[in-house]
Write a protein that holds these residues in place. Structure first.
Motif, short mmCIF file in Angstrom:
data_model
loop_
_atom_site.label_atom_id
_atom_site.label_comp_id
_atom_site.label_asym_id
_atom_site.label_seq_id
_atom_site.Cartn_x
_atom_site.Cartn_y
_atom_site.Cartn_z
N ILE A 101 0.87 -1.18 0.00
CA ILE A 101 0.00 0.00 0.00
C ILE A 101 0.90 1.23 0.00
CG2 ILE A 101 -1.80 1.27 1.23
CD1 ILE A 101 -2.60 -1.46 2.50
N HIS A 102 0.69 2.11 -0.95
CA HIS A 102 1.61 3.22 -1.18
C HIS A 102 0.83 4.53 -1.30
CE1 HIS A 102 4.34 -0.08 -2.26
NE2 HIS A 102 3.33 -0.53 -3.00
N PHE A 103 1.35 5.57 -0.67
CA PHE A 103 0.75 6.90 -0.73
C PHE A 103 1.77 7.88 -1.30
CE2 PHE A 103 -1.55 4.71 2.56
CZ PHE A 103 -2.86 5.14 2.42
N LEU A 104 1.37 8.60 -2.32
CA LEU A 104 2.20 9.67 -2.87
C LEU A 104 1.83 11.00 -2.21
CD1 LEU A 104 1.97 8.36 -6.47
CD2 LEU A 104 4.15 8.87 -5.35
N LEU A 105 2.80 11.88 -2.11
CA LEU A 105 2.57 13.19 -1.50
C LEU A 105 2.01 14.14 -2.55
CD1 LEU A 105 3.10 14.75 1.23
CD2 LEU A 105 5.08 15.72 0.04
N GLY A 106 0.76 14.55 -2.36
CA GLY A 106 0.15 15.54 -3.24
C GLY A 106 0.39 16.94 -2.71
N ASN A 107 0.07 17.93 -3.53
CA ASN A 107 0.32 19.31 -3.10
C ASN A 107 -0.54 19.72 -1.92
OD1 ASN A 107 -1.66 19.18 -5.40
ND2 ASN A 107 -1.94 21.35 -4.92
N HIS A 108 -1.76 19.17 -1.82
CA HIS A 108 -2.60 19.51 -0.65
C HIS A 108 -2.08 18.83 0.61
CE1 HIS A 108 -6.01 21.80 -2.44
NE2 HIS A 108 -5.53 21.25 -3.55
N ASP A 109 -1.56 17.62 0.49
CA ASP A 109 -0.94 16.96 1.64
C ASP A 109 0.27 17.76 2.11
OD1 ASP A 109 -2.74 14.79 1.11
OD2 ASP A 109 -1.34 14.05 -0.39
N ASP A 110 1.08 18.18 1.16
CA ASP A 110 2.27 18.97 1.48
C ASP A 110 1.88 20.28 2.16
OD1 ASP A 110 5.27 19.58 0.98
OD2 ASP A 110 4.27 21.31 0.08
N ASN A 111 0.76 20.87 1.72
CA ASN A 111 0.33 22.14 2.30
C ASN A 111 -0.12 21.98 3.75
OD1 ASN A 111 -2.15 24.38 2.52
ND2 ASN A 111 -0.28 25.11 1.54
N VAL A 112 -0.66 20.82 4.09
CA VAL A 112 -1.04 20.56 5.48
C VAL A 112 0.22 20.42 6.34
CG1 VAL A 112 -2.07 18.83 7.01
CG2 VAL A 112 -3.30 19.60 4.99
N LEU A 113 1.25 19.77 5.79
CA LEU A 113 2.49 19.60 6.53
C LEU A 113 3.26 20.91 6.63
CD1 LEU A 113 3.70 16.21 4.98
CD2 LEU A 113 2.59 16.57 7.20
N THR A 149 6.38 10.52 5.46
CA THR A 149 7.06 9.40 4.81
C THR A 149 6.59 9.20 3.37
OG1 THR A 149 5.45 7.69 5.47
CG2 THR A 149 7.20 8.22 7.04
N PHE A 150 5.55 9.92 2.94
CA PHE A 150 5.03 9.71 1.59
C PHE A 150 6.06 10.17 0.56
CE2 PHE A 150 0.22 10.41 2.77
CZ PHE A 150 0.30 9.37 3.67
N PRO A 151 6.41 9.33 -0.40
CA PRO A 151 7.33 9.77 -1.45
C PRO A 151 6.62 10.66 -2.46
CG PRO A 151 6.57 7.55 -1.91
CD PRO A 151 6.00 7.92 -0.56
N LEU A 159 7.75 2.16 -15.20
CA LEU A 159 6.40 2.58 -14.82
C LEU A 159 6.52 3.59 -13.68
CD1 LEU A 159 3.25 2.23 -14.75
CD2 LEU A 159 3.65 0.23 -13.26
N GLN A 160 5.88 4.74 -13.85
CA GLN A 160 5.98 5.80 -12.86
C GLN A 160 4.62 6.13 -12.26
OE1 GLN A 160 6.50 9.89 -14.21
NE2 GLN A 160 7.97 10.29 -12.58
N PHE A 161 4.65 6.41 -10.96
CA PHE A 161 3.49 6.97 -10.26
C PHE A 161 3.96 8.24 -9.56
CE2 PHE A 161 3.25 2.35 -10.19
CZ PHE A 161 1.96 2.08 -10.65
N THR A 162 3.31 9.35 -9.84
CA THR A 162 3.58 10.59 -9.11
C THR A 162 2.35 11.49 -9.25
OG1 THR A 162 5.22 12.34 -8.74
CG2 THR A 162 4.72 11.81 -11.03
#
Length: 257
Positions: A101-113, A149-151, A159-162
């Motif tokens: 199970i993998h979570f990428l860091l989105g801009n809204h997640d980054d804004n909360v941090l 910890t989210f990349p 294959l890329q996920f971002t």
């Protein structure tokens, strides 16, 4: 052979997100990862932006407040509390199978941090429920530690996920990112970025498109990337991947649920 189940931008629509995981056989009745996830046969990828409802109506659905008022501190606390409740469940889900199970860091997640900017909806609502400067609250420390910890980028071979695009500059959510139009337009104006990055296929979010998930094909009709900010249309993306093959991608489809 692995199956990647890719979930688009959540934006606090946790009810639909849980529905998608159940429909994909990734979540059992107790809220735990299913045996295929535990075994790593299914790989679940969240493309980023877990937080911040996208509209006034979405804030109302989350909080039950009609109308939701971002200027009311009690309303902000309720919006934060409801998101925290589901983030706690997601963290538990993740920790039960972190290899799958993998979570990428989105801009809204980054804004909360790092709440240095105030983001908002197209309708004018400001996302300040996690900004103590504006009457909101800090995300609890253990959830902050988890989200940190989210990349920003996950690669499996070619294959890329971002969250946004293949461009490294689109993985850093600074003032330039928000003043640049290309994060929202690159896949229409310069789709060749994926091939230029040496990728077989890319999975991205950040921008909603008409009719749900967009799977882009090149001039030879080969699938090159998908834009999957489409949870609101009740779709997720499935990729069948066999790393024993020269061309490991064996199938790609948008799945309605």
């Amino acid at each position: 052979m692995h199956k990647f189940i890719c979930i688009g931008d959540v934006h606090a629509d946790f009810t639909t997100m849980w529905d998608a995981l159940r429909a994909a056989s990734c979540l059992d009745a107790q809220g735990h990862p299913t045996p295929p996830v535990q075994a790593g046969v299914y790989q679940v990828v969240f493309i980023g932006d877990l937080v911040h409802p996208k509209s006034a109506q979405a804030y109302t659905r989350l909080t039950g407040l009609r109308p939701f008022d971002p200027g009311d501190q009690e309303h902000l606390l309720i919006a934060a509390r409801e998101q925290i409740k589901h983030l706690e469940k997601l963290r538990t889900y993740h920790l039960a199978a972190p290899h799958a199970i993998h979570f990428l860091l989105g801009n809204h997640d980054d804004n909360v941090l790092n709440p240095h900017l105030i983001l908002g909806t197209s309708g004018g609502i400001k996302h300040v429920e996690f900004d103590p400067r504006k009457g909101g609250v800090h995300l609890p420390e253990h959830l902050r530690d988890w989200m940190q910890t989210f990349p920003r980028d996950i690669r499996v071979g070619h294959l890329q996920f971002t969250h946004v695009s293949p461009l490294p500059g689109h993985q850093h959510y600074d003032d330039l990112f928000y003043s640049d139009r290309s994060p929202k337009r690159w896949f229409r104006e310069t789709p060749e970025y994926v091939e230029m990055a040496g990728l077989t296929f890319g999975v991205y979010g950040h921008t909603q498109v008409e009719d749900g998930i967009l799977i882009h094909h090149d001039d030879q009709d080969q699938p090159r990337f998908a834009i999957i900010d489409a949870l609101h249309t009740r779709q997720y993306l499935e990729i069948m991947h066999d790393d024993q093959q020269e061309n490991p991608i064996r199938g790609i489809q948008a799945v309605p649920f």
